[in-house]
Structure formats: structure tokens, C-alpha cells
Design an enzyme around this catalytic site. Structure first.
Site, PDB file in Angstrom:
ATOM      1  N   VAL A  15       0.832  -1.213   0.000  1.00 38.74           N
ATOM      2  CA  VAL A  15       0.000   0.000   0.000  1.00 38.74           C
ATOM      3  C   VAL A  15       0.864   1.260   0.000  1.00 38.74           C
ATOM      4  O   VAL A  15       0.613   2.195  -0.773  1.00 38.74           O
ATOM      5  CB  VAL A  15      -0.975   0.002   1.204  1.00 38.74           C
ATOM      6  N   LYS A 207     -13.444  -5.353   9.517  1.00 37.37           N
ATOM      7  CA  LYS A 207     -14.100  -4.408   8.602  1.00 37.37           C
ATOM      8  C   LYS A 207     -15.570  -4.255   8.961  1.00 37.37           C
ATOM      9  O   LYS A 207     -16.124  -3.144   8.913  1.00 37.37           O
ATOM     10  CB  LYS A 207     -13.936  -4.889   7.167  1.00 37.37           C
TER      11      LYS A 207
HETATM   12  N1  LIG Z   1      -2.369  -5.016   0.882  1.00 35.82           N
HETATM   13  C1  LIG Z   1      -3.606  -4.606   0.683  1.00 35.82           C
HETATM   14  O1  LIG Z   1      -4.162  -4.837  -0.384  1.00 35.82           O
HETATM   15  C2  LIG Z   1      -4.353  -3.856   1.742  1.00 35.82           C
HETATM   16  C3  LIG Z   1      -5.689  -3.484   1.502  1.00 35.82           C
HETATM   17  C4  LIG Z   1      -6.374  -2.721   2.463  1.00 35.82           C
HETATM   18  C5  LIG Z   1      -5.736  -2.394   3.637  1.00 35.82           C
HETATM   19  N2  LIG Z   1      -4.436  -2.812   3.853  1.00 35.82           N
HETATM   20  C6  LIG Z   1      -3.790  -2.416   5.112  1.00 35.82           C
HETATM   21  O2  LIG Z   1      -2.714  -1.564   4.792  1.00 35.82           O
HETATM   22  C7  LIG Z   1      -1.674  -1.716   5.755  1.00 35.82           C
HETATM   23  C8  LIG Z   1      -0.359  -2.077   5.050  1.00 35.82           C
HETATM   24  O3  LIG Z   1      -0.556  -3.270   4.332  1.00 35.82           O
HETATM   25  P1  LIG Z   1       0.489  -3.788   3.222  1.00 35.82           P
HETATM   26  O4  LIG Z   1      -0.189  -4.898   2.505  1.00 35.82           O
HETATM   27  O5  LIG Z   1       1.037  -2.657   2.442  1.00 35.82           O
HETATM   28  O6  LIG Z   1       1.621  -4.409   4.161  1.00 35.82           O
HETATM   29  P2  LIG Z   1       3.120  -4.818   3.781  1.00 35.82           P
HETATM   30  O7  LIG Z   1       3.237  -4.978   2.294  1.00 35.82           O
HETATM   31  O8  LIG Z   1       3.474  -5.950   4.656  1.00 35.82           O
HETATM   32  O9  LIG Z   1       3.957  -3.521   4.185  1.00 35.82           O
HETATM   33  C9  LIG Z   1       4.152  -3.153   5.511  1.00 35.82           C
HETATM   34  C10 LIG Z   1       5.218  -2.076   5.535  1.00 35.82           C
HETATM   35  O10 LIG Z   1       5.419  -1.665   6.880  1.00 35.82           O
HETATM   36  C11 LIG Z   1       6.806  -1.586   7.112  1.00 35.82           C
HETATM   37  N3  LIG Z   1       7.085  -1.791   8.536  1.00 35.82           N
HETATM   38  C12 LIG Z   1       6.891  -2.890   9.294  1.00 35.82           C
HETATM   39  N4  LIG Z   1       7.273  -2.675  10.550  1.00 35.82           N
HETATM   40  C13 LIG Z   1       7.709  -1.400  10.590  1.00 35.82           C
HETATM   41  C14 LIG Z   1       8.260  -0.584  11.596  1.00 35.82           C
HETATM   42  N5  LIG Z   1       8.422  -1.035  12.841  1.00 35.82           N
HETATM   43  N6  LIG Z   1       8.611   0.689  11.284  1.00 35.82           N
HETATM   44  C15 LIG Z   1       8.465   1.154  10.022  1.00 35.82           C
HETATM   45  N7  LIG Z   1       7.942   0.427   9.029  1.00 35.82           N
HETATM   46  C16 LIG Z   1       7.589  -0.826   9.302  1.00 35.82           C
HETATM   47  C17 LIG Z   1       7.443  -2.655   6.257  1.00 35.82           C
HETATM   48  O11 LIG Z   1       8.809  -2.354   6.056  1.00 35.82           O
HETATM   49  P3  LIG Z   1       9.778  -3.243   5.110  1.00 35.82           P
HETATM   50  O12 LIG Z   1       9.235  -3.037   3.720  1.00 35.82           O
HETATM   51  O13 LIG Z   1      11.114  -2.641   5.269  1.00 35.82           O
HETATM   52  O14 LIG Z   1       9.643  -4.637   5.590  1.00 35.82           O
HETATM   53  C18 LIG Z   1       6.580  -2.539   4.996  1.00 35.82           C
HETATM   54  O15 LIG Z   1       7.107  -1.555   4.128  1.00 35.82           O
HETATM   55  C19 LIG Z   1      -2.192  -2.778   6.742  1.00 35.82           C
HETATM   56  O16 LIG Z   1      -2.837  -2.148   7.812  1.00 35.82           O
HETATM   57  C20 LIG Z   1      -3.201  -3.538   5.907  1.00 35.82           C
HETATM   58  O17 LIG Z   1      -4.194  -4.169   6.703  1.00 35.82           O
HETATM   59  C21 LIG Z   1      -3.743  -3.524   2.946  1.00 35.82           C
END
Ligand SMILES: NC(=O)c1ccc[n+]([C@@H]2O[C@H](COP(=O)([O-])OP(=O)(O)OC[C@H]3O[C@@H](n4cnc5c(N)ncnc54)[C@H](OP(=O)(O)O)[C@@H]3O)[C@@H](O)[C@H]2O)c1
Length: 430
Positions: A15, A207
Site C-alpha cells: 500500500v 471491517k
Molecule cells: N495489501 C492490501 O491490499 C491492503 C488493503 C487494504 C488495507 N491494507 C492495510 O494496509 C496496511 C499495510 O498493508 P500492506 O499490505 O502494504 O503491508 P506490507 O506490504 O506488509 O507492508 C508493511 C510495511 O510496513 C513496514 N514496517 C513494518 N514494521 C515497521 C516498523 N516497525 N517501522 C516502520 N515500518 C515498518 C514494512 O517495512 P519493510 O518493507 O522494510 O519490511 C513494509 O514496508 C495494513 O494495515 C493492511 O491491513 C492492505
């Protein structure tokens, strides 16, 4: 044009990288709609060396995400780390405390700590926006909070988890068992290595808790939800449901009547003609019923970089324009806190599928248990004949109370001629 709105983005995963890309790709149209440019000035993630498919040169990098809240160049904090605790929660609280607006996609955080965060947001006059937290690219939050704000809502329901919807669709189309489709979904990246959060209904529950709070003007309360996932849905039940004119979907449903609010996530049979029945694969849908508007159905992509970034950017444009609203649509002090109705009070029709020994008297025992619980039958279907062996028998009931159904089921499951635990799926007229 006015000066740029400056963002600090924490989390550069699916995201976060999607948001940076969208802000650059559509910079002109976004600036026009926001009345000023929206610009990322600082970011935070765990691994600085990781290639994220997005250029972060020139942006301030914070090892500690929470530091974004204190960065004097950051006006708005965008939290895209995820998780109900840890750095995501700390950052959101720190930003609100610092008087900075927050945009997040974090449904786990909102569903778990939404009541306290709403109070903090009000106390500090720092908006907290979360369009991306429910159904990804579908503007469900805006629809409920703004577009339908003049209505009393009686029901809000949806296909809120794309992983489950993909699995159930594949099981139906290919006639495959749950475990096989789950494995393929994992290989294709549609399901996590640990899929429990999705397939056990927890993600959909987060949700639904958010939608229910907005729809009914009560404090978000995850603990009040009844939650069942899709592990026990079989390809046989999906096929039999099809013969009866239904599709099986994992739905989140919250409804309000004179008795109170019920909120539940579980597999449902919906008529094939329902607008929600044909929402297949990774797509999501949100349905709301209001007293003035009638039924509104929205569908679209519930996850992925583009759809989720689309929702995050919509919130950012609102903030740039100064369009803000209380977190739950109305001031915290006006929200109802009464507990919802327990699942035993749910009323509806049921599909039961039993594996029974094909021998005389079995059906009489089963229907006797239903009769004693005051449950009447709408239809019955028996497949095949195999004297002395187990055959499926399907029963569709008229509306009854969940507690009555559970008591009948306990008796039916204990019958010696019923050789497997009964499969039970609630029928929803949506
Ligand atoms: N993916 C979807 O389609 C989707 C849809 C709706 C809502 N969401 C929500 O959006 C949010 C993010 O989802 P995502 O899918 O993008 O997750 P993701 O791909 O796992 O990305 C998470 C990010 O957070 C970073 N991170 C983890 N721990 C951290 C810390 N302590 N300090 C700073 N950064 C940190 C990670 O860093 P690194 O990259 O360095 O590991 C990564 O860049 C979640 O709340 C999820 O529920 C996601």
C-alpha cells in the site's frame, strides 16, 4: 496554487509504495482536486536497502516510524504499517497527540482501538481518516458516513475478504476441495503463508465492526461480533447450494431492528439473483439499506496497491481541502454503547446437510428433532440411494431462532444414523 501539503508515510509495502506511485502518477489531477499539491517529504520502513519499485531519493528516512509524528516538515501522517499494536498504534497516537491529521488503511487498529482513537482525535482536533481500511478501493466509508448520512440504516453487509471470496469462487467453478484451492491461492499470492486471519473471518470481522459503528452510530465493538470462517465449507455444499439456486459467500452482516443490533461474519447462502451473489474472485462488495434510499450496492477491488492507494489518496485530498468528519460519523459522546444482541437471538432460515445411513426411519428421527425445536421445513432433498451406506440429505428450514436451531442440531448430531457432524449454513435474503 497554495503551498503543498506535506506527508510522512510510514510503511512502504504494497500500500505504501502504491500511495507514493499514485501521488506521482496523478499529481496534476490530485493537486487540482485538493486545491494544492500533495507531496511526500518523509518515509519510514524497516529495510532501507529493499527495492520497493518506488524512488525514495530525496525523502527524509526515519528508522523509527514514530519519529514521523515529531518531524516538523510533516503535516499529515500516513500509517501503512499495519497491526493493531506496536509501531502502527504508537505512531497514530503520537501523530494525533501532536495535532497532525492521520490517514490509515489499518482495519485491525480501528476495530480494536477505534473508540479511544476517536476520543483522542476529537480532543486534539486532529482528523483520523481510514477509507482504505474497509473494502480497499470501494468508497464504503464515505458512502455510509456522508452519502447516506440522511438515512436510518437497517442493514449493512458485504463480501469483505477477497481471499475467502476467491477460494469459494474457485471451489464452485472447479469443484475443488477447500485445502487444494487454499494452496493455489497461497502460490498465487492471494492468501498469506499463515492464512488464519483471512479464512477464519477475523479480517472480515475487523471491517464489519467498522461498518457497523458507522451505520448504527455506536462505539466500535469487535468483541460483540459472532465470527466463523470458511474452513468447513465443502465443495459438496457449494454444489448442492447451486442446485437450490444459491451461492455460498463469506459475508459480514450487521443489522438493526427494535430488539437491537446484531453483527456477524459467517458463510451464507444467498439467492443467485442477489446482486452480491455474482461478485466473484478477489472482488469485494458492500450493501447498505437505508429508510430513505432503499438498497445501495457497491462493488470493486478490495485490495491491492492501486485500489487501496486510491482510497488513501481520497482521504488525503479531503484533508488538503479541510473536509473532515468525526471518526465514527458523529461525536464520540453521542455514540451508543449498548451491547449488541447475542447470536442466539439471530433469526433466519437454515440449510442443513447431513450424511445419514440410508435406512428406514432416519428422516423421521431428523424431522422429529426439528419439530420438537419448533422448526418447520421448507424443502428436503435426498441424493442417490445406497441401502445401508451414507447419503447426503439436505434440509432447508423456514425462519427460526439460532438457539432453536442449535438445540435441534445437538440432537440430530447425536443420532446413530447421522455419520458426520451436520453442515449448517445460514440463508440470507440479500
Ligand atoms: N495489501 C492490501 O491490499 C491492503 C488493503 C487494504 C488495507 N491494507 C492495510 O494496509 C496496511 C499495510 O498493508 P500492506 O499490505 O502494504 O503491508 P506490507 O506490504 O506488509 O507492508 C508493511 C510495511 O510496513 C513496514 N514496517 C513494518 N514494521 C515497521 C516498523 N516497525 N517501522 C516502520 N515500518 C515498518 C514494512 O517495512 P519493510 O518493507 O522494510 O519490511 C513494509 O514496508 C495494513 O494495515 C493492511 O491491513 C492492505
Amino acid at each position: 496554487m497554495s503551498k503543498a501539503l506535506k506527508l510522512g508515510v510510514a510503511g512502504l509495502g504494497t500500500v505504501g509504495a502504491g500511495v507514493l506511485n499514485l501521488l506521482r502518477q496523478n499529481a496534476e489531477v490530485i493537486a487540482a482536486r485538493a486545491g494544492r499539491p500533495i507531496e511526500v517529504v518523509a518515509v519510514s520502513a524497516r529495510d532501507r536497502a529493499r527495492d520497493r519499485g518506488v524512488d525514495v531519493t530525496g525523502l527524509a528516512w526515519h528508522e523509527d516510524a514514530v519519529a514521523l509524528a515529531a518531524d516538523p516538515n510533516v503535516e499529515v501522517v500516513v500509517e501503512l504499517i499495519g497491526g493493531s499494536e506496536g509501531p502502527a498504534r504508537k505512531l497514530v497516537e503520537a501523530a494525533l497527540n501532536a495535532g497532525k491529521p492521520v490517514v490509515t488503511a489499518n482495519k485491525a487498529l480501528l476495530a480494536t482501538h477505534g473508540a479511544a482513537l476517536a476520543q483522542l482525535s476529537e480532543a486534539k482536533a486532529s482528523p483520523l481518516a481510514y477509507e482504505a481500511a474497509v473494502a480497499g478501493g470501494i468508497p464504503a466509508i464515505k458512502a455510509l458516513r456522508e452519502g447516506l448520512a440522511g438515512n436510518r440504516i437497517s442493514r449493512v453487509a458485504g463480501i469483505l475478504n477477497g481471499t475467502c471470496n476467491y477460494i469459494l469462487t474457485e471451489m464452485r467453478v472447479k469443484g475443488l476441495p477447500f485445502a487444494t484451492v487454499l494452496k493455489t491461492a497461497q502460490e498465487l499470492g492471494y492468501a498469506e503463508a499463515d492464512p488464519a486471519f483471512d479464512i477464519d473471518g477475523v479480517d472480515a470481522a475487523h471491517k464489519l465492526a467498522i461498518l457497523a459503528a458507522l451505520a448504527f452510530g455506536h462505539q466500535v465493538d469487535l468483541k460483540a461480533l459472532h465470527i466463523e470462517g470458511i474452513r468447513n465449507v465443502s465443495a459438496l455444499d457449494i454444489a448442492l447450494a447451486g442446485e437450490l439456486g444459491y451461492r455460498i459467500k463469506l459475508l459480514g452482516i450487521a443489522s438493526q431492528d427494535e430488539a437491537g443490533v446484531t453483527a456477524r461474519v459467517h458463510p451464507c447462502m444467498v439467492p443467485e439473483a442477489s446482486p452480491i451473489a455474482s461478485v466473484d474472485g478477489v472482488f469485494n462488495a458492500v450493501l447498505a439499506e437505508g429508510d430513505a434510499v432503499g438498497r445501495v450496492v457497491l462493488q470493486g477491488r478490495g485490495a491491492g496497491a492501486g485500489p487501496t492507494a486510491s482510497a488513501v489518496v481520497a482521504d488525503l485530498i479531503d484533508i488538503a481541502r479541510g473536509r473532515t468528519a468525526p471518526v465514527w460519523g458523529a461525536a464520540s459522546a453521542t455514540l451508543a454503547t449498548a451491547p449488541g444482541l447475542p447470536m442466539e437471538r439471530h433469526r433466519g432460515a437454515y440449510y442443513l446437510r447431513l450424511m445419514v445411513l440410508d435406512q428406514p426411519g432416519v428422516i423421521a428421527d431428523v424431522t422429529g428433532a426439528l419439530r420438537d425445536a419448533k422448526i418447520s421445513l421448507e424443502s428436503m432433498l435426498q441424493r442417490g440411494r445406497a441401502p445401508g451406506e451414507a447419503v447426503p440429505v439436505v434440509l432447508v428450514t423456514h425462519e427460526c431462532e439460532e438457539a432453536e436451531m442449535q438445540s435441534a442440531l445437538a440432537r440430530i448430531a447425536a443420532l446413530p444414523s447421522v455419520v458426520e457432524p451436520p453442515a449448517v449454513i445460514r440463508i440470507e435474503e440479500l
